[in-house]
Design a protein around this motif. Sequence first.
Motif, mmCIF file in Angstrom:
data_model
loop_
_atom_site.group_PDB
_atom_site.id
_atom_site.type_symbol
_atom_site.label_atom_id
_atom_site.label_comp_id
_atom_site.label_asym_id
_atom_site.label_seq_id
_atom_site.Cartn_x
_atom_site.Cartn_y
_atom_site.Cartn_z
ATOM 1 N N ARG A 33 53.861 37.613 74.741
ATOM 2 C CA ARG A 33 53.420 37.146 76.056
ATOM 3 C C ARG A 33 51.993 37.595 76.327
ATOM 4 O O ARG A 33 51.171 36.840 76.819
ATOM 5 C CB ARG A 33 54.384 37.661 77.139
ATOM 6 C CG ARG A 33 54.100 37.111 78.521
ATOM 7 C CD ARG A 33 53.296 38.043 79.392
ATOM 8 N NE ARG A 33 53.900 39.357 79.470
ATOM 9 C CZ ARG A 33 53.173 40.473 79.547
ATOM 10 N NH1 ARG A 33 51.858 40.446 79.526
ATOM 11 N NH2 ARG A 33 53.755 41.643 79.624
ATOM 12 N N ASN A 34 51.676 38.826 75.962
ATOM 13 C CA ASN A 34 50.330 39.348 76.163
ATOM 14 C C ASN A 34 49.314 38.559 75.333
ATOM 15 O O ASN A 34 48.217 38.250 75.811
ATOM 16 C CB ASN A 34 50.279 40.834 75.815
ATOM 17 C CG ASN A 34 49.033 41.499 76.315
ATOM 18 O OD1 ASN A 34 48.579 41.221 77.420
ATOM 19 N ND2 ASN A 34 48.477 42.381 75.513
ATOM 20 N N TYR A 40 48.722 35.295 76.996
ATOM 21 C CA TYR A 40 47.895 35.511 78.186
ATOM 22 C C TYR A 40 46.424 35.632 77.794
ATOM 23 O O TYR A 40 45.549 35.007 78.405
ATOM 24 C CB TYR A 40 48.376 36.762 78.927
ATOM 25 C CG TYR A 40 47.531 37.132 80.108
ATOM 26 C CD1 TYR A 40 47.579 36.387 81.284
ATOM 27 C CD2 TYR A 40 46.673 38.231 80.062
ATOM 28 C CE1 TYR A 40 46.803 36.730 82.376
ATOM 29 C CE2 TYR A 40 45.906 38.579 81.151
ATOM 30 C CZ TYR A 40 45.968 37.822 82.308
ATOM 31 O OH TYR A 40 45.190 38.158 83.382
ATOM 32 N N LYS A 41 46.141 36.408 76.756
ATOM 33 C CA LYS A 41 44.759 36.588 76.306
ATOM 34 C C LYS A 41 44.150 35.293 75.794
ATOM 35 O O LYS A 41 42.948 35.088 75.896
ATOM 36 C CB LYS A 41 44.689 37.673 75.229
ATOM 37 C CG LYS A 41 44.891 39.066 75.776
ATOM 38 C CD LYS A 41 44.830 40.116 74.691
ATOM 39 C CE LYS A 41 45.023 41.504 75.265
ATOM 40 N NZ LYS A 41 45.015 42.541 74.225
ATOM 41 N N LYS A 77 49.547 32.333 82.540
ATOM 42 C CA LYS A 77 48.824 33.110 83.545
ATOM 43 C C LYS A 77 49.794 33.920 84.385
ATOM 44 O O LYS A 77 50.996 33.698 84.365
ATOM 45 C CB LYS A 77 47.941 32.219 84.406
ATOM 46 C CG LYS A 77 48.653 31.161 85.187
ATOM 47 C CD LYS A 77 47.637 30.304 85.933
ATOM 48 C CE LYS A 77 48.346 29.244 86.756
ATOM 49 N NZ LYS A 77 47.410 28.470 87.566
ATOM 50 N N GLU A 78 49.213 34.846 85.103
ATOM 51 C CA GLU A 78 49.970 35.772 85.943
ATOM 52 C C GLU A 78 50.164 35.156 87.326
ATOM 53 O O GLU A 78 49.246 34.563 87.887
ATOM 54 C CB GLU A 78 49.166 37.067 86.050
ATOM 55 C CG GLU A 78 49.836 38.176 86.777
ATOM 56 C CD GLU A 78 48.975 39.435 86.788
ATOM 57 O OE1 GLU A 78 48.956 40.098 87.835
ATOM 58 O OE2 GLU A 78 48.345 39.747 85.764
ATOM 59 N N TRP A 90 55.211 35.345 85.061
ATOM 60 C CA TRP A 90 54.307 34.658 84.143
ATOM 61 C C TRP A 90 54.708 33.196 84.037
ATOM 62 O O TRP A 90 55.867 32.853 84.238
ATOM 63 C CB TRP A 90 54.375 35.309 82.763
ATOM 64 C CG TRP A 90 54.086 36.769 82.796
ATOM 65 C CD1 TRP A 90 54.989 37.789 82.886
ATOM 66 C CD2 TRP A 90 52.814 37.389 82.759
ATOM 67 N NE1 TRP A 90 54.357 38.992 82.925
ATOM 68 C CE2 TRP A 90 52.999 38.779 82.836
ATOM 69 C CE3 TRP A 90 51.501 36.908 82.658
ATOM 70 C CZ2 TRP A 90 51.953 39.685 82.812
ATOM 71 C CZ3 TRP A 90 50.460 37.802 82.632
ATOM 72 C CH2 TRP A 90 50.684 39.186 82.712
#
Length: 84
Positions: A55-56, A59-60, A65-66, A82
Amino acid sequence: MAITQTSLMAYRELQPELGERQRIVYDAFKRYGLATDMEIVKLLGFDSDMVRPRRNELYKKGLIKEYPKRKCKVTGKRVIVWGL
């Protein structure tokens, strides 16, 4: 009706380059929508140590997105949500 080779190539070009585990987590967000880490863990039946790093990475890459915190349906705690 068969899929033409050019259609398949065009589809693949639209898909982000992802590893197998990243694709599994990405597809889970596509199916589930907005979710917490633990909701995705439960949905997939995987260990959180597999889901959170993927997930990280997503996201990167800007693929998820958060969203604002809410109560997790698994843990009952207020946590980050998320989604795509």
